[in-house]
Every structure is written in C-alpha cells, then in structure tokens.
Design a protein around this motif. Sequence first.
Motif, PDB file in Angstrom:
ATOM      1  N   ASP A 437     -22.726  34.728 -25.461  1.00 49.87           N
ATOM      2  CA  ASP A 437     -22.931  33.635 -24.500  1.00 49.87           C
ATOM      3  C   ASP A 437     -21.955  33.696 -23.326  1.00 49.87           C
ATOM      4  OD1 ASP A 437     -20.595  32.929 -25.761  1.00 49.87           O
ATOM      5  OD2 ASP A 437     -21.325  31.011 -26.535  1.00 49.87           O
ATOM      6  N   GLN A 438     -21.227  34.809 -23.222  1.00 52.26           N
ATOM      7  CA  GLN A 438     -20.253  35.025 -22.148  1.00 52.26           C
ATOM      8  C   GLN A 438     -19.228  33.886 -22.056  1.00 52.26           C
ATOM      9  OE1 GLN A 438     -23.913  35.515 -20.497  1.00 52.26           O
ATOM     10  NE2 GLN A 438     -23.601  36.987 -22.141  1.00 52.26           N
ATOM     11  N   SER A 439     -18.829  33.379 -23.198  1.00 54.36           N
ATOM     12  CA  SER A 439     -17.815  32.325 -23.234  1.00 54.36           C
ATOM     13  C   SER A 439     -16.445  32.929 -23.523  1.00 54.36           C
ATOM     14  CB  SER A 439     -18.159  31.284 -24.306  1.00 54.36           C
ATOM     15  OG  SER A 439     -18.112  31.863 -25.601  1.00 54.36           O
ATOM     16  N   PHE A 440     -15.406  32.151 -23.210  1.00 52.06           N
ATOM     17  CA  PHE A 440     -14.033  32.613 -23.375  1.00 52.06           C
ATOM     18  C   PHE A 440     -13.211  31.601 -24.173  1.00 52.06           C
ATOM     19  CE2 PHE A 440     -15.455  34.722 -19.512  1.00 52.06           C
ATOM     20  CZ  PHE A 440     -14.913  35.989 -19.614  1.00 52.06           C
ATOM     21  N   GLU A 441     -12.223  32.151 -24.868  1.00 47.83           N
ATOM     22  CA  GLU A 441     -11.185  31.327 -25.484  1.00 47.83           C
ATOM     23  C   GLU A 441      -9.840  31.912 -25.067  1.00 47.83           C
ATOM     24  OE1 GLU A 441     -12.343  29.699 -29.700  1.00 47.83           O
ATOM     25  OE2 GLU A 441     -13.110  31.744 -29.527  1.00 47.83           O
ATOM     26  N   LEU A 442      -8.952  31.046 -24.623  1.00 46.26           N
ATOM     27  CA  LEU A 442      -7.630  31.473 -24.175  1.00 46.26           C
ATOM     28  C   LEU A 442      -6.577  30.683 -24.945  1.00 46.26           C
ATOM     29  CD1 LEU A 442      -5.873  33.114 -22.129  1.00 46.26           C
ATOM     30  CD2 LEU A 442      -5.988  31.089 -20.644  1.00 46.26           C
ATOM     31  N   PHE A 443      -5.691  31.410 -25.611  1.00 50.25           N
ATOM     32  CA  PHE A 443      -4.666  30.767 -26.435  1.00 50.25           C
ATOM     33  C   PHE A 443      -3.288  31.273 -26.069  1.00 50.25           C
ATOM     34  CE2 PHE A 443      -8.507  31.111 -29.138  1.00 50.25           C
ATOM     35  CZ  PHE A 443      -8.773  29.759 -29.326  1.00 50.25           C
ATOM     36  N   ASN A 444      -2.314  30.380 -26.125  1.00 48.93           N
ATOM     37  CA  ASN A 444      -0.913  30.770 -26.078  1.00 48.93           C
ATOM     38  C   ASN A 444      -0.468  30.928 -27.524  1.00 48.93           C
ATOM     39  OD1 ASN A 444       2.004  30.649 -26.102  1.00 48.93           O
ATOM     40  ND2 ASN A 444       1.898  29.969 -23.989  1.00 48.93           N
TER      41      ASN A 444
END
Length: 499
Positions: A437-444
């Motif tokens: 689904d061309q989604s992103f997750e960004l985590f520190n």
Amino acid sequence: MKYNKLLLVLFLFVVFGNKLWAQKKGGEQLNIVFFFVDDMGWQDTSVPFYKEKTTLNKQYYTPNMEKLAQEGVKFTQAYAAALCSPSRVSLMTGMNPARHKVTNWTLIKDKSPDPMHDEIEPPKWNVNGLSATGKDNATVFHSTLAQKLHSAGYTTIHVGKAHFGAKGTSGENPTNLGFDVNIAGHAAGGPGSYYGKYNFSADWRSPGNHTWDVPGLEKYHGQDIFLTEVLTIEANKAIEKAVDLGKPFYLYMSHYAIHAPWEKDERFYQKYINAGLSEFQATYASMIEGMDKSLGDILQQLKKLGIEENTIIVFMSDNGSPKQTPQNLPLRGHKITPYEGGIRVPMLVKWPGVSDSNTAVNDYLIVEDIFPTFLEIAGLSESEIGETDGKSFVPLIKGEAESRKRPLFWHFPHVYDELPYSVIRKGDWKLIYHHFDQSFELFNITEDISERNNLFEQEKGKAKLLAAELTAFLKDSEAQMPKFKASGKIAPYPSECFD
C-alpha cells in the motif's frame, strides 16, 4: 640509523598488521567457533540484552551464555535477516539479501514457499539458494566464507543446520561450499525430530515424510538421545581431530535448536513444569537450556584441549523468535516481520587477550558483517576479502567506537506470512516501507524500542531522506521488487512515493 630502523619496524607492522592480529605468540592462527542458533529471540535467554532484566530473562536459564557474557562482549544491537536462508547466505557471502536474492527460505528445487496472493506477486528470486558451481538455476554463486578460510589454511567444520541450497542442487551439501567436514547438514531448515528414538525423522508423526530427516547420524538411531546433544558430541570429536592435525580450525556450530518441531528436552523439561510454565513454554525453555549446555560443553572442550586462549567464539541467532513463542518484549513483532522482534538477535563474543570482560557494545551490526570479520581475524587482507556489503566489527570487539551514520538494510519482496517490505536503519532512525500500500513507518529506535510511535507524519523530511537512501541501495543491489497483478507493474521505489 636508529630512526630509520624504527621507521622500518612501523612500516612492517602496517603491512603485516592483519596477519599479526590473526596470530598469538608462537605464530599460531586463531581458531574460530561460530555458535549459530536457529530462531532464538533477543530475550530467549537469562542474559539481559535490554537495559533491564525482562520476564523472559527470568524465565529461561542459560548459565553458559551468562559465563560467555561475563568473559567477553555483549552486543545489544546485533541484527540478522528476518528469516533463516537469507541470513545464512549473507554470512557465507558477505552480501545483503537484496543483492544475493535469496530473500525467502529454500527447500524444494525451483519451488517457492510463497502462497498465492490475489493482488501481488513476488519476484522470481533465487529460490535454489547458494550455488557451488554457478551452474544451478535460480541461485547465487559467490566465494564462500568457508572456502576462503580453507584457502587460508583452516580446517573447516560444519555441524548441524546448513539450509544453504535446495534439494538436488550443488549448494545442498556444505562440503561443496568449502567445508572439509559436514555433520548433519543438508537442504532442510529444520529436523524431522530432535529424538534419536525416532531416528531424527518426521516419519513417526507423518508416515512417509522423510524430507526433514537429519542425515549422517544413523549410529544414534533408536537411542534415547536429543539431537542437540548428538551434534555437540560430534562437534567436540571434530574439534579434537582438527587439533591433532595441527591446523587452525573454523567450527560452524549451527544448531537446529530452537527451530520447530518443538519437542521437550527431557533433561531440563520437568523443572520448568515445576516452575509453573505451560507445556509449550516448558518445552521451549528446555530446548533453550539444552542449546546452552552445548555451548558449555564446547567451551569445556576448548579448555580441555588447551586451545581456549587461542580461540575466538561468536554466539548469534539467525533471526527473531517465531510468532508461536512468547513475545520478546519490549520488542514488537516476530520472525519474518520487519520489526525489532524479527531482526534483532542475541550476540556474544569472546576473543581472549583482545576483548574486554563483561562489557557491552551498543553500536549496531548485521549478519553479513560476519564474513569480513572472520576473514580479517584469519589474517586475510582487504584485497583477499574482496568487496562486501558487510563491515568488519573487529574494532567493536576491541572496544573502539564506530560511526552511527552507517545504514543497514532489509528487503523482503514476498507474501510468505508477511506482505512485502524494505527497511533502512540509520543511527537512531528506522524507516519501514510497505510495498503493498506504499505506506511508511518511521521510528526512533533509541527512544522507542517497542516501535509504538510512528513518527512519519511528524518527521516527513527525515523519512524522505531515508527513503532516498533506501531507494539508492535497492537500485544499486538490483533488488527484486514485487509486482501488482492487476496492472502488471512492479511496486514503486520508496522515494517515488513522496510528492
């Protein structure tokens, strides 16, 4: 004149430095023991790899891992691929899975384990694994770690799980890939059974099923003995033979444990039942302790043979724990997933006279780093090691800090138990790109080890930079991308999903 002599000494030290690192007084090369465990999660041990002891640390008992941690270095941010064959081909070649394209597990020649999916189709990956000849279809061909160590004068010993190449291909047999000795290694990634009484076969519960039979252990058939113990006995015999030859050795102690089928190790099972664990958890805990006993027995053999001080030992797992096992809190996810629970693994290193005792390294590394590290330890030069995706962690073992700017990459273009994803970890930040689904997750990761707080919307600038770097790597490695069935188009690269 004295000044010129000093310059000459310094020059020779620089030129032959790698060779000197691989030797002790007397000129002997270091022995290398790589103790590689299957499917062991970051918390599946009594050694705390987190900043505090967790429930699982208190539940499991691994005294020999504790001893190794006390005498060596604990790596708190060691990474592998999210499943077995990709990790194993990476450590053998120094290549990231995106580059070698063994991105899922192998077994049956020319057959992928990916199920059918209504909307997305995985690429035509190297389903047959690592090739010894370059002539096998759908394989990667590369000089292996074992071949290079053999050429450097090492006796190379393979014990346990191989899982390098599919049945009927050259990579099925470790002796084709540079190992002088192969004990119990073949195409399958798990044993039919851990029980000698069942001949290490699944035939007892699935009549006629011999795909997973562990080969070469016929003398133990019918005996009341556990596979982990058998492999340890045979490994210690192989070590003694190698020492008798007067050559350095590389032992790849690759346990099938603690991979399924989960079968109780009766030597340790009852005490976990008495402690109140469920039957499954007690079974799993007993297999972990049996693996730990193997570590202790091998360490004792090194001491008995007088080679303890001339042997480096590295302990690692090939991926996180499966979803059927207790959650490796505080980590999210499990084997095959892109989250820390799928890719962060326990790792310990003891290098007598080099590594400090009872220390922890928080810099990260990844499984393809094994290749250049072991070759550097063996005394090979950079030109002899060749170009790799991996980076030697010899400096980390020696207590030298590393730059936090190095990126790590994962690529899983499949639909086996998880939809396709690609990942980059750089410094504190980790970006997960979901192809479907061309989604992103960004985590520190430093602040949010449990990956609960997706910062993509708040940190789109950071995400865009990471997506560009991830895209550059995918293109450079010619990574294979999944395809959408309706349009016939491949999934876009991460950077193409930004305005």
